[in-house]
Motif scaffolding. Structure first.
Motif, PDB file in Angstrom:
ATOM      1  N   VAL A 134       0.836  -1.206   0.000  1.00 18.04           N
ATOM      2  CA  VAL A 134       0.000   0.000   0.000  1.00 18.04           C
ATOM      3  C   VAL A 134       0.871   1.256   0.000  1.00 18.04           C
ATOM      4  O   VAL A 134       0.633   2.211  -0.743  1.00 18.04           O
ATOM      5  CB  VAL A 134      -0.949  -0.009   1.221  1.00 18.04           C
ATOM      6  N   ARG A 135       1.920   1.251   0.822  1.00 14.57           N
ATOM      7  CA  ARG A 135       2.811   2.420   0.903  1.00 14.57           C
ATOM      8  C   ARG A 135       3.530   2.647  -0.422  1.00 14.57           C
ATOM      9  O   ARG A 135       3.619   3.776  -0.915  1.00 14.57           O
ATOM     10  CB  ARG A 135       3.846   2.232   2.021  1.00 14.57           C
ATOM     11  N   TYR A 138       1.106   4.043  -3.120  1.00 16.51           N
ATOM     12  CA  TYR A 138       0.726   5.438  -2.924  1.00 16.51           C
ATOM     13  C   TYR A 138       1.851   6.352  -3.413  1.00 16.51           C
ATOM     14  O   TYR A 138       1.611   7.340  -4.108  1.00 16.51           O
ATOM     15  CB  TYR A 138       0.410   5.707  -1.451  1.00 16.51           C
ATOM     16  N   SER A 139       3.095   5.971  -3.082  1.00 13.81           N
ATOM     17  CA  SER A 139       4.237   6.782  -3.519  1.00 13.81           C
ATOM     18  C   SER A 139       4.363   6.787  -5.042  1.00 13.81           C
ATOM     19  O   SER A 139       4.796   7.775  -5.626  1.00 13.81           O
ATOM     20  CB  SER A 139       5.538   6.245  -2.914  1.00 13.81           C
ATOM     21  N   GLY A 141       1.824   6.526  -7.030  1.00 14.35           N
ATOM     22  CA  GLY A 141       0.579   7.048  -7.591  1.00 14.35           C
ATOM     23  C   GLY A 141      -0.238   5.997  -8.316  1.00 14.35           C
ATOM     24  O   GLY A 141      -0.950   6.274  -9.272  1.00 14.35           O
ATOM     25  N   ARG A 142      -0.135   4.743  -7.841  1.00 13.19           N
ATOM     26  CA  ARG A 142      -0.784   3.638  -8.532  1.00 13.19           C
ATOM     27  C   ARG A 142      -1.862   3.011  -7.651  1.00 13.19           C
ATOM     28  O   ARG A 142      -1.674   2.916  -6.439  1.00 13.19           O
ATOM     29  CB  ARG A 142       0.273   2.571  -8.835  1.00 13.19           C
ATOM     30  N   PRO A 143      -2.981   2.594  -8.227  1.00 10.97           N
ATOM     31  CA  PRO A 143      -4.017   1.960  -7.399  1.00 10.97           C
ATOM     32  C   PRO A 143      -3.583   0.565  -6.947  1.00 10.97           C
ATOM     33  O   PRO A 143      -2.884  -0.142  -7.681  1.00 10.97           O
ATOM     34  CB  PRO A 143      -5.216   1.866  -8.355  1.00 10.97           C
ATOM     35  N   ILE A 144      -4.017   0.175  -5.742  1.00  8.06           N
ATOM     36  CA  ILE A 144      -3.773  -1.193  -5.264  1.00  8.06           C
ATOM     37  C   ILE A 144      -4.980  -1.676  -4.474  1.00  8.06           C
ATOM     38  O   ILE A 144      -5.600  -0.907  -3.736  1.00  8.06           O
ATOM     39  CB  ILE A 144      -2.488  -1.300  -4.405  1.00  8.06           C
ATOM     40  N   VAL A 145      -5.313  -2.945  -4.668  1.00  2.00           N
ATOM     41  CA  VAL A 145      -6.336  -3.608  -3.860  1.00  2.00           C
ATOM     42  C   VAL A 145      -5.706  -4.879  -3.299  1.00  2.00           C
ATOM     43  O   VAL A 145      -5.016  -5.602  -4.026  1.00  2.00           O
ATOM     44  CB  VAL A 145      -7.592  -3.955  -4.697  1.00  2.00           C
ATOM     45  N   LEU A 173      -9.669  -2.482 -12.443  1.00  2.00           N
ATOM     46  CA  LEU A 173      -8.624  -1.464 -12.409  1.00  2.00           C
ATOM     47  C   LEU A 173      -8.007  -1.281 -13.790  1.00  2.00           C
ATOM     48  O   LEU A 173      -7.779  -2.253 -14.510  1.00  2.00           O
ATOM     49  CB  LEU A 173      -7.505  -1.876 -11.437  1.00  2.00           C
TER      50      LEU A 173
ATOM     51  N   GLU B  79      -8.887   2.734  -1.186  1.00  2.00           N
ATOM     52  CA  GLU B  79      -8.301   4.068  -1.290  1.00  2.00           C
ATOM     53  C   GLU B  79      -9.277   5.134  -0.783  1.00  2.00           C
ATOM     54  O   GLU B  79      -8.888   6.073  -0.082  1.00  2.00           O
ATOM     55  CB  GLU B  79      -7.907   4.370  -2.740  1.00  2.00           C
ATOM     56  N   GLU B 107      -6.003  -3.077   5.755  1.00  2.64           N
ATOM     57  CA  GLU B 107      -5.809  -2.411   4.462  1.00  2.64           C
ATOM     58  C   GLU B 107      -6.133  -0.915   4.539  1.00  2.64           C
ATOM     59  O   GLU B 107      -5.364  -0.076   4.053  1.00  2.64           O
ATOM     60  CB  GLU B 107      -6.699  -3.081   3.407  1.00  2.64           C
ATOM     61  N   VAL B 114      -0.235   5.920   5.062  1.00  2.00           N
ATOM     62  CA  VAL B 114       0.679   6.445   4.048  1.00  2.00           C
ATOM     63  C   VAL B 114       0.255   7.855   3.635  1.00  2.00           C
ATOM     64  O   VAL B 114       1.082   8.718   3.346  1.00  2.00           O
ATOM     65  CB  VAL B 114       0.813   5.480   2.844  1.00  2.00           C
TER      66      VAL B 114
END
Lengths: 254, 335
Positions: A134-135, A138-139, A141-145, A173, B79, B107, B114
């Motif tokens: 997740v970290r 975010y850095s 700029g990409r989506p994650i599930v 996505l 998100e 999650e 972050v």
């Protein structure tokens, strides 16, 4: 498709986990090492996707020099490239790990182009911080599930399945994207002899990246107090069946 | 103030949310602080909704509830939830934010952490807030799915972002119950529309009835079962007992059962009244998934097997003979 898999080298415990005298690590003197299970499935998934759609799989890990073994294993089951961020082997906190992985991915994308898909394990088998993927995303700029147990690629989008009680959810996505996958998404293959031989020739890219430590610090590992149960032996062989059914009646489950 | 993020599924509060409140009550008392709760998203129109969740949160000790909504929060999205938690945290400046360490809970707290550029400590079983002069939190958290515990510290300039390990506490309401429901305050977070990219697109319901995590009886089989066909007697016994069949990782690795039947660290955590573990040695990976069982009965040829040693009862013998004999004995008593 360019796919990146982030994997972690972890001890392979059997029936009991022991801790080193300083309490800072698992005593792996008599244990082997393996790829954290969710991430082993991530590598398998990436290889299967590139077998269908073409492309290349890069495997990235952060750890001691010995973590090259996990990169070679990934190559033996079909991964194409291996990248090691080499450390002295001490445990890194999740923020520090994420910062180093982010820097490595940025460097790899700079030289080789963007990854369409990045796969993380849902959580590592050992420290289980539940946050590195997740970290990093975010850095970047990409989506994650997270929690993904099924991936379907349709052109430049992907559909991902996540189990919920009694069913599943679907996420859709647009790539580039990232997923945290879980064991059960596939059954990882065993390496073939040809794969093993090829993996010996894998050229591993080694990076040296340090990163600022985060706010979480390990003080000491210890084993939970064991509740010593006095096992009652109900009998030997099928003759024990009536005693078993007595127990089931007592518990009210019959 | 301690802010508890309540896990709900489209407007229905789950056990994870109640556990977080129960765990949070103790933590808030140690902090000498009030416990507030946040409900992210309004949920489906047919669900009980935020007001009903707020009342239940009050019953579990929250003295103020925030309902956080935005058009993007039509369903769960990691998100969108993380951004909402980060914004509410910025607005309310709690000393700590806590959720239950479920799949979603870990999650969304990571997503919030972050965004706040803050550390997060997942799956704590005990948390001590900073003392008088110390700026550090200390906690015990689980590693290896609970086979190992870690004493850890957390130093942070902002709020502590935490999750409590699933099933660390059994949820319970406060006694006596509060005389009135807690005040509810609506917060509009005005999320960036692009966060809809990770919101659930559709849902598929596969099965109704008893599932492995909720089954009252689980009949488990391991390597000792020997084949996919070898599970037939286990299926029969599970059916007689109104339970489900589970298995070890060795079994799914051999392709004898689907992964959805796997009990363990990387599979399902079960909590039945009784777990009948047959032909299972009891490696760490499996034990972590089985240890929530109220009682364990092991069937194994090896009296030294880890599962036998940890069980309440054991039958020493070949499961291929013992399991059918148990089914036959049940049928005999019923007839």
């Amino acid at each position: 498709m360019r796919i990146l898999c982030c994997v972690k080298r972890v001890p392979a415990p059997g029936a009991r986990i022991n801790v080193t005298a300083d309490g800072l690590a698992v005593d792996a003197a008599h244990l082997g090492f393996t790829t954290s299970p969710h991430e082993e499935c991530g590598v398998e998934e990436a290889v299967q996707i590139t077998e269908r759609t073409g492309g290349e799989v890069t495997v990235l890990t952060l750890g001691p020099a010995e973590a090259a073994e996990q990169l070679r294993y990934a190559a033996s089951v079909g991964a194409h490239h291996g990248v090691l961020i080499q450390t002295d082997g001490a445990a890194w906190d999740p923020e520090r790990t994420a910062r180093a992985l982010t820097a490595a991915i940025e460097a790899l994308e700079e030289s080789g182009g963007p990854f369409d898909l990045i796969l993380f394990g849902n959580e590592s088998a050992d420290s289980g911080g539940f946050q590195v993927g997740v970290r990093v995303c975010y850095s970047l700029g990409r989506p994650i599930v997270n929690g993904i147990k099924g991936i379907e690629i349709n052109g430049s989008t992907l559909r991902a399945r996540r189990e919920i009680d009694g069913g599943f959810e679907v996420y859709e996505l647009a790539m580039p994207a990232a997923l945290g996958v879980k064991e059960g998404i596939n059954l990882p293959r065993y390496p073939t002899m040809r794969g093993r031989l090829a993996s010996k020739k894998l050229a591993i890219t080694t990076m040296e990246i340090d990163a600022e430590a985060g706010g979480q610090a390990l003080v000491r590992l210890h084993r939970p107090a064991e509740t010593l149960s006095q096992t009652t032996i109900l009998g030997h062989g099928p003759e024990a069946a009536p005693a078993v059914v007595d127990v089931l009646e007592e518990l009210g489950v019959l | 103030m301690l802010l508890v993020v309540l896990e709900h599924d489209r407007g229905t509060l789950g056990e994870a949310g109640r556990e977080a409140l129960t765990f949070g009550r103790t933590l808030a008392a140690k902090m000498g602080a009030e416990m507030h709760a946040a409900v992210i998203g309004a949920g489906a129109p047919e669900a009980a909704g935020p007001d009903a969740i707020a009342a239940e949160a009050g019953d579990h000790g929250a003295v103020r509830v925030y309902t956080v909504d935005d058009g993007v929060l039509s369903d769960f999205g990691p998100e969108a939830w993380g951004e909402s938690i980060a914004r509410v945290t910025g607005l309310l400046a709690p000393d700590a934010v806590l959720a239950c360490g479920s799949e979603r809970g870990n999650e969304v707290i990571a997503q919030a952490a972050v965004r706040l550029d803050a550390p997060m400590v997942a799956n704590c079983t005990d948390i001590t807030p900073p003392g008088g002069d110390g700026a550090e939190w200390s906690m015990i958290r689980v590693q290896w799915g609970g086979s190992l515990l870690e004493d850890a510290t957390l130093s942070t300039a902002g709020p502590a972002l935490l999750t409590c390990a699933l099933h660390t506490v059994a949820s319970s309401p406060v006694k006596p119950p509060p005389s009135a429901p807690p005040p509810v305050e609506a917060i509009d977070v005005d999320l960036p529309p692009e966060l809809a990219r990770t919101v659930v697109k559709e849902r598929v319901v596969l099965e109704a009835g008893v599932t492995l995590p909720t089954a009252p009886v689980v009949v488990g089989g391991g390597r000792g079962v020997g084949s996919a066909e070898g599970f037939a007697p286990l299926e029969e016994l599970a059916e007689l007992l109104g339970g489900r069949v589970g298995c070890s990782r060795a079994v799914t690795n051999n392709g004898w059962r689907p992964h959805s039947d796997q009990v363990g660290q990387t599979g399902t955590r079960i909590a039945p009244e009784i777990y009948i573990a047959s032909g299972i040695s009891g490696a760490i990976q499996h034990w972590v998934g089985a240890m929530g069982s109220k009682h364990i009965l092991a069937v194994n040829i090896d009296p030294e097997a880890n599962m036998v040693v940890k069980a309440d009862w054991a039958v020493i013998g070949d499961l291929h003979q013992v399991i059918p004999a148990i089914s036959a004995e049940i049928r005999r008593r019923w007839s």
